[in-house]
Write a protein that holds these residues in place. Sequence first.
Motif, PDB file in Angstrom:
ATOM      1  N   LEU A  47       3.580  -6.180  16.268  1.00 23.65           N
ATOM      2  CA  LEU A  47       2.164  -6.178  15.900  1.00 23.65           C
ATOM      3  C   LEU A  47       1.817  -4.982  15.033  1.00 23.65           C
ATOM      4  N   LEU A  48       2.367  -3.832  15.350  1.00 27.29           N
ATOM      5  CA  LEU A  48       2.073  -2.620  14.588  1.00 27.29           C
ATOM      6  C   LEU A  48       2.678  -2.674  13.185  1.00 27.29           C
ATOM      7  N   ALA A  49       3.731  -3.433  13.019  1.00 27.30           N
ATOM      8  CA  ALA A  49       4.353  -3.566  11.693  1.00 27.30           C
ATOM      9  C   ALA A  49       3.625  -4.586  10.822  1.00 27.30           C
ATOM     10  N   ILE A  50       3.061  -5.612  11.423  1.00 25.05           N
ATOM     11  CA  ILE A  50       2.484  -6.717  10.653  1.00 25.05           C
ATOM     12  C   ILE A  50       0.974  -6.618  10.484  1.00 25.05           C
ATOM     13  N   ILE A  51       0.261  -6.347  11.553  1.00 22.78           N
ATOM     14  CA  ILE A  51      -1.204  -6.450  11.541  1.00 22.78           C
ATOM     15  C   ILE A  51      -1.888  -5.526  10.525  1.00 22.78           C
ATOM     16  N   PRO A  52      -1.563  -4.221  10.446  1.00 26.86           N
ATOM     17  CA  PRO A  52      -2.302  -3.370   9.496  1.00 26.86           C
ATOM     18  C   PRO A  52      -2.243  -3.857   8.049  1.00 26.86           C
ATOM     19  N   THR A  53      -1.067  -4.222   7.583  1.00 30.49           N
ATOM     20  CA  THR A  53      -0.930  -4.689   6.203  1.00 30.49           C
ATOM     21  C   THR A  53      -1.635  -6.019   6.002  1.00 30.49           C
ATOM     22  N   LEU A  54      -1.497  -6.917   6.957  1.00 33.34           N
ATOM     23  CA  LEU A  54      -2.139  -8.224   6.863  1.00 33.34           C
ATOM     24  C   LEU A  54      -3.659  -8.083   6.811  1.00 33.34           C
ATOM     25  N   VAL A  55      -4.215  -7.245   7.655  1.00 32.12           N
ATOM     26  CA  VAL A  55      -5.667  -7.032   7.675  1.00 32.12           C
ATOM     27  C   VAL A  55      -6.133  -6.377   6.375  1.00 32.12           C
ATOM     28  N   ALA A  56      -5.405  -5.362   5.910  1.00 27.17           N
ATOM     29  CA  ALA A  56      -5.797  -4.674   4.673  1.00 27.17           C
ATOM     30  C   ALA A  56      -5.768  -5.619   3.477  1.00 27.17           C
ATOM     31  N   LYS A  57      -4.737  -6.437   3.375  1.00 29.95           N
ATOM     32  CA  LYS A  57      -4.665  -7.383   2.261  1.00 29.95           C
ATOM     33  C   LYS A  57      -5.772  -8.429   2.351  1.00 29.95           C
ATOM     34  N   THR A  58      -6.062  -8.887   3.543  1.00 31.60           N
ATOM     35  CA  THR A  58      -7.105  -9.896   3.721  1.00 31.60           C
ATOM     36  C   THR A  58      -8.483  -9.344   3.345  1.00 31.60           C
ATOM     37  N   LEU A  59      -8.773  -8.114   3.760  1.00 38.35           N
ATOM     38  CA  LEU A  59     -10.102  -7.549   3.535  1.00 38.35           C
ATOM     39  C   LEU A  59     -10.289  -6.901   2.163  1.00 38.35           C
ATOM     40  N   HIS A  60      -9.232  -6.342   1.588  1.00 38.92           N
ATOM     41  CA  HIS A  60      -9.419  -5.474   0.423  1.00 38.92           C
ATOM     42  C   HIS A  60      -8.711  -5.923  -0.850  1.00 38.92           C
ATOM     43  N   GLU A  61      -7.999  -7.016  -0.807  1.00 39.47           N
ATOM     44  CA  GLU A  61      -7.300  -7.473  -2.010  1.00 39.47           C
ATOM     45  C   GLU A  61      -8.263  -8.237  -2.915  1.00 39.47           C
ATOM     46  N   THR A  62      -8.120  -8.035  -4.214  1.00 36.13           N
ATOM     47  CA  THR A  62      -8.915  -8.765  -5.206  1.00 36.13           C
ATOM     48  C   THR A  62      -7.965  -9.557  -6.102  1.00 36.13           C
ATOM     49  N   ARG A  63      -8.524 -10.295  -7.057  1.00 33.88           N
ATOM     50  CA  ARG A  63      -7.684 -11.095  -7.953  1.00 33.88           C
ATOM     51  C   ARG A  63      -6.752 -10.241  -8.797  1.00 33.88           C
ATOM     52  N   THR A  64      -7.174  -9.039  -9.143  1.00 33.62           N
ATOM     53  CA  THR A  64      -6.380  -8.200 -10.042  1.00 33.62           C
ATOM     54  C   THR A  64      -5.525  -7.166  -9.309  1.00 33.62           C
TER      55      THR A  64
END
Length: 188
Positions: free
Chosen positions: A30-47
């Motif tokens: 969970l510690l390896a997957i969740i932080p990156t998954l949450v950050a990409k979901t909330l803060h990623e844009t098209r560019t």
Amino acid sequence: MQMKKGLHQLDASHTFLSIGMGSIGLFPILLAIIPTLVAKTLHETRTTLLVQVPKEAYFLYGIGLVLLTITSFLLYFLKINKKAKMISAAIGLLVLLCFVDASQRYVRVATDSVAFKSSMLSKEYVYTWEEVEKVVFRELPKEGGFAKFDFHFNDGNIMILANDNYMMRYRKLLEKKFSDDGIEYKRG
């Protein structure tokens, strides 16, 4: 009508024991997957080229997961009594605070901008590439860890981007971007 007690019937608190034991086993995954998954979901844009989670966010996620595990064991050992429920509710609020704050910490590099946020209470800073004054590449520290890029902006802010394994794929592209946009780039 009275029910017979037997091995096949479990107390409700055993569910929390199972959750606590399961969370211990799943903690590293969970510690390896969740932080990156949450950050990409909330803060990623098209560019967006990459979104990076600072080590402080991993620390907060870790605290939240440990507190969640403690809550499960607390409910088991105290047999889900009123006191255990109240303590668990208080710990649950702390867990929620840890997760929300950790989810708001990120560094984003996109083709049109760079952005970062240090905590839930801090302001989100978004800069165009024209606002980047210089970038300093710091070599691998003696105490371990990753080399880092320090982005210096016109207003005095500094954004730190770790040169981790994921970032290394974009290093040549970033260095080309620095050159094309006339951004001062040096090793320090």
